[in-house]
Design an enzyme around this catalytic site. Structure first.
Site, mmCIF file in Angstrom:
data_model
loop_
_atom_site.group_PDB
_atom_site.id
_atom_site.type_symbol
_atom_site.label_atom_id
_atom_site.label_comp_id
_atom_site.label_asym_id
_atom_site.label_seq_id
_atom_site.Cartn_x
_atom_site.Cartn_y
_atom_site.Cartn_z
ATOM 1 N N GLY A 38 -28.390 62.405 8.371
ATOM 2 C CA GLY A 38 -28.267 61.116 9.064
ATOM 3 C C GLY A 38 -28.222 61.318 10.575
ATOM 4 O O GLY A 38 -28.942 60.657 11.335
ATOM 5 N N HIS A 39 -27.392 62.268 11.023
ATOM 6 C CA HIS A 39 -27.329 62.558 12.464
ATOM 7 C C HIS A 39 -28.679 63.068 12.965
ATOM 8 O O HIS A 39 -29.134 62.695 14.044
ATOM 9 C CB HIS A 39 -26.297 63.649 12.754
ATOM 10 C CG HIS A 39 -24.881 63.278 12.417
ATOM 11 N ND1 HIS A 39 -24.184 63.846 11.382
ATOM 12 C CD2 HIS A 39 -24.027 62.393 12.997
ATOM 13 C CE1 HIS A 39 -22.964 63.356 11.337
ATOM 14 N NE2 HIS A 39 -22.835 62.456 12.304
ATOM 15 N N GLN A 63 -9.481 57.628 18.164
ATOM 16 C CA GLN A 63 -10.009 56.661 17.190
ATOM 17 C C GLN A 63 -9.485 56.899 15.781
ATOM 18 O O GLN A 63 -9.903 56.228 14.850
ATOM 19 C CB GLN A 63 -11.538 56.649 17.209
ATOM 20 C CG GLN A 63 -12.216 57.900 16.675
ATOM 21 C CD GLN A 63 -13.722 57.855 16.883
ATOM 22 O OE1 GLN A 63 -14.217 58.054 17.984
ATOM 23 N NE2 GLN A 63 -14.475 57.577 15.833
ATOM 24 N N GLU A 150 -26.710 52.931 11.995
ATOM 25 C CA GLU A 150 -26.390 51.600 11.450
ATOM 26 C C GLU A 150 -25.379 51.678 10.315
ATOM 27 O O GLU A 150 -24.859 50.661 9.882
ATOM 28 C CB GLU A 150 -27.666 50.935 10.911
ATOM 29 C CG GLU A 150 -28.515 50.337 12.001
ATOM 30 C CD GLU A 150 -29.705 49.579 11.458
ATOM 31 O OE1 GLU A 150 -29.961 49.639 10.237
ATOM 32 O OE2 GLU A 150 -30.387 48.931 12.268
ATOM 33 N N LYS A 151 -25.120 52.872 9.824
ATOM 34 C CA LYS A 151 -24.117 52.984 8.757
ATOM 35 C C LYS A 151 -22.770 52.477 9.266
ATOM 36 O O LYS A 151 -22.031 51.816 8.548
ATOM 37 C CB LYS A 151 -23.989 54.418 8.272
ATOM 38 C CG LYS A 151 -23.044 54.493 7.111
ATOM 39 C CD LYS A 151 -22.793 55.906 6.675
ATOM 40 C CE LYS A 151 -21.437 55.994 6.055
ATOM 41 N NZ LYS A 151 -20.405 56.282 7.046
ATOM 42 N N GLN A 155 -19.286 49.350 14.381
ATOM 43 C CA GLN A 155 -19.214 50.192 15.590
ATOM 44 C C GLN A 155 -20.421 49.931 16.500
ATOM 45 O O GLN A 155 -20.278 49.797 17.726
ATOM 46 C CB GLN A 155 -19.177 51.664 15.170
ATOM 47 C CG GLN A 155 -19.367 52.627 16.321
ATOM 48 C CD GLN A 155 -19.170 54.069 15.910
ATOM 49 O OE1 GLN A 155 -18.037 54.526 15.818
ATOM 50 N NE2 GLN A 155 -20.242 54.808 15.667
ATOM 51 N N SER A 188 -20.203 62.462 6.938
ATOM 52 C CA SER A 188 -19.487 63.746 6.989
ATOM 53 C C SER A 188 -18.326 63.734 6.006
ATOM 54 O O SER A 188 -17.917 64.782 5.502
ATOM 55 C CB SER A 188 -18.959 63.989 8.403
ATOM 56 O OG SER A 188 -20.024 63.880 9.318
ATOM 57 N N ARG A 189 -17.798 62.540 5.704
ATOM 58 C CA ARG A 189 -16.638 62.445 4.812
ATOM 59 C C ARG A 189 -17.030 62.602 3.334
ATOM 60 O O ARG A 189 -16.145 62.748 2.493
ATOM 61 C CB ARG A 189 -15.900 61.127 5.032
ATOM 62 C CG ARG A 189 -15.184 61.088 6.385
ATOM 63 C CD ARG A 189 -14.302 59.864 6.544
ATOM 64 N NE ARG A 189 -13.415 60.003 7.683
ATOM 65 C CZ ARG A 189 -13.584 59.398 8.869
ATOM 66 N NH1 ARG A 189 -14.634 58.618 9.067
ATOM 67 N NH2 ARG A 189 -12.723 59.575 9.852
HETATM 68 O O1 PAF Z 1 -19.734 57.490 14.914
HETATM 69 C C1 PAF Z 1 -19.122 58.469 15.374
HETATM 70 O O2 PAF Z 1 -19.361 59.616 15.004
HETATM 71 C C2 PAF Z 1 -18.040 58.258 16.414
HETATM 72 O O3 PAF Z 1 -17.323 57.089 16.160
HETATM 73 C C3 PAF Z 1 -18.571 58.269 17.852
HETATM 74 C C4 PAF Z 1 -19.534 57.132 18.128
HETATM 75 C C5 PAF Z 1 -19.272 59.597 18.125
HETATM 76 C C6 PAF Z 1 -17.403 58.131 18.838
HETATM 77 O O4 PAF Z 1 -16.490 59.159 18.679
#
Ligand code: PAF
Length: 289
Positions: A38-39, A63, A150-151, A155, A188-189
């Site tokens: 995904g990344h 966060q 978009e997942k 955010q 990642s989770r």
């Molecule tokens: O989506 C993420 O991995 C995080 O929330 C981000 C945008 C890198 C901010 O730490």
């Protein structure tokens, strides 16, 4: 070309300034590492639009809530670096926590409205932490474009609002969710899931898609039923499953009913110690091409 790793702000600024002098267009892809396909799809999207791609990796403490997985969050910089190198990413910016939140750090960034409810309602302070780190990363890198998945749909909307409200001169691009063959959104989770949980997890996307289809057809749908189906499928707890408008994430209201305007069905549900989120579009039939 090798992917340079930069940890300090001065080195980052020097590299970015060099690219700027050459008139290059720069993309930033912020991540917390533990990279997956995904990344990497976001890196590719960034490369389609810019001359240079900078990925950042920073597990952002602000966060995470006090009982969340900040400590357990998977970290493997060497592995992530190798993956970025394979993708031809130009730069990996991996700041130290002390460099981001130095002695006496006292500033907060809060986006109201779109950050409320859904994940924001269940993770108090989460989007304040996201807004803060994204603001800092944007101001450090000063990219032309920043790409987010978009997942994490809420955010993405929070970041769009933030950039608009603070006049940060950057284009925000959302990248489509990448899924396993059985529909589970890459995260990642997902690494936390045991074999039995992994078999249950795709039900989240399956159920969301089925109810989104009903809403798109204008047939209406009982979202309590959808929540119950998640529990019946084996989820331990449904944090939320809700329809929201695509723009602004507004809840249903007269003239703004699911199936009437473009929307999203979004959910968060727990499987053992793992919290999974996902979302799917609800496109009114009349809006489809
Ligand atoms: O989506 C993420 O991995 C995080 O929330 C981000 C945008 C890198 C901010 O730490």
């Amino acid at each position: 070309m090798a992917t340079a790793i930069i940890r300090g702000l001065e080195d980052l600024r020097t590299t970015i300034a060099g690219w700027r002098r050459q008139g290059q267009r720069i993309a930033l892809v912020p991540t917390m590492g533990a990279l997956h396909e995904g990344h990497l799809s976001l890196m590719r999207l960034a490369a389609q639009h810019c001359d240079r791609v900078c990925a950042s990796i920073f597990v952002n403490p602000t966060q995470f809530g006090p009982n969340e997985d900040f400590e357990a969050y998977p970290r493997d910089l060497d592995r992530d670096h190798a993956l970025l190198e394979k993708e031809g990413v130009d730069l990996l910016y991996a700041p130290e926590a002390g460099d981001i939140y130095g002695e006496g750090f006292s500033t907060s960034v809060r986006v109201s409205g779109v950050s409320e409810g859904l994940c924001g309602g269940n993770r108090p302070g989460h989007f304040d932490g996201v807004a803060l780190i994204v603001t800092k990363l944007l101001l450090r890198v000063l990219p032309d474009l920043a790409v987010f998945g978009e997942k994490d749909y809420q955010q993405l909307q929070v970041i769009r609002r933030l950039v608009r409200d603070l006049d940060i001169p950057v284009e925000i691009l959302g990248g489509p969710t990448v899924r396993e063959a059985d529909g589970l959104a890459l995260s990642s989770r997902n690494a936390y899931l045991d074999t039995a949980e992994r078999a249950i997890a795709p039900a989240l996307y399956r159920i969301l898609s089925r109810y989104a289809e009903k809403l798109s057809a204008g047939a209406g749908a009982d979202l309590d039923e959808a929540r119950k189906e998640l529990l019946d499928a084996g989820f331990d707890r449904v944090e939320y499953l809700e329809w929201r408008s695509s723009e602004g994430l507004h809840p249903p209201a007269p003239g703004r009913e699911p199936g009437q305007i473009p929307g999203r069905l979004l959910a968060a549900a727990h499987l053992g110690r793992t919290r999974l989120i996902d979302n799917v579009p609800v496109i009114p039939r009349t809006d489809r091409g």
